[in-house]
Scaffold this active site. Structure first.
Site, PDB file in Angstrom:
ATOM      1  N   ILE A 101       0.840  -1.194   0.000  1.00 26.63           N
ATOM      2  CA  ILE A 101       0.000   0.000   0.000  1.00 26.63           C
ATOM      3  C   ILE A 101       0.877   1.247   0.000  1.00 26.63           C
ATOM      4  CG2 ILE A 101      -0.226  -0.162   2.519  1.00 26.63           C
ATOM      5  CD1 ILE A 101      -3.060   1.061   2.237  1.00 26.63           C
ATOM      6  N   CYS A 102       0.348   2.330  -0.571  1.00 30.11           N
ATOM      7  CA  CYS A 102       0.990   3.646  -0.545  1.00 30.11           C
ATOM      8  C   CYS A 102       2.260   3.643  -1.382  1.00 30.11           C
ATOM      9  CB  CYS A 102       1.214   4.063   0.911  1.00 30.11           C
ATOM     10  SG  CYS A 102       1.651   5.789   1.165  1.00 30.11           S
ATOM     11  N   ALA A 103       3.410   3.874  -0.780  1.00 29.30           N
ATOM     12  CA  ALA A 103       4.679   3.885  -1.501  1.00 29.30           C
ATOM     13  C   ALA A 103       5.314   2.499  -1.584  1.00 29.30           C
ATOM     14  CB  ALA A 103       5.648   4.859  -0.833  1.00 29.30           C
TER      15      ALA A 103
END
Length: 182
Positions: A101-103
């Protein structure tokens, strides 16, 4: 009991790690915090988590999935870890679930396990050497790879993990208990 490894590197996004761990445990999954290098790991917002074990202690055959929370600089440490890259490739070869998730999809890219499509924190796709970025979905599932956008999508991401690891029925039960509305 099914086991999931949640990899924690210094600078991880706390919402993404703790929300996922909580929701997986509500579903009856043994969600273990795994420190990339140490048992005590500091989040991006100075919340310290004590992991259950460290990455060197991982035995892939004991797990059904691996989850990488984002956050910076945590995602950079994940992407630069050769040991994590080896583990991700082993999970992929065994067709086990790999979630980021995210980066954190950056680490999936450096390990060369991304498939056709993925999502990540908007704008961060420029750091990921892979085509197939989807900006119109909070969660993208492509074969055994599950990716999501960021902190606000952590619950949806975790619920999708429950659906993929357990069942649609368990997903609906936990979703209802959490009052999650999509």
């Amino acid at each position: 009991m099914k086991k999931v490894a949640i990899i924690l590197a210094d600078g991880f996004e706390e919402i993404e790690a703790v929300s996922v761990m909580d929701i997986l445990r509500r579903a009856g999954i043994e969600a273990l915090g795994v420190g990339l290098q140490n048992l005590e790991v500091n989040g991006a917002h100075n919340i310290q988590i004590k992991a259950d074990l460290i990455l060197d202690d991982i035995k892939v055959d004991e797990f059904v999935a691996i989850v990488l929370p984002g956050g910076l600089p945590g995602a950079k440490y994940l992407a630069n870890s050769q040991k994590l890259g080896e583990i991700l490739r082993e999970f992929n070869l065994k067709n086990l679930k790999i979630a980021a998730i995210c980066a954190a999809p950056w680490a999936l890219s450096t390990a060369n396990v991304l498939k056709n499509s993925y999502t990540c924190y908007p704008g961060f796709e420029k750091n990921i050497d892979h085509s197939g970025y989807e900006d119109n979905k909070n969660v993208v599932i492509d074969q055994n790879i599950i990716t999501s956008k960021g902190p606000a999508t952590a619950m949806e991401f975790a619920l999708n993990l429950v659906k993929e690891i357990c069942s649609y029925e368990k997903y609906m039960e936990i979703k209802k208990d959490l009052l999650f509305v999509d």
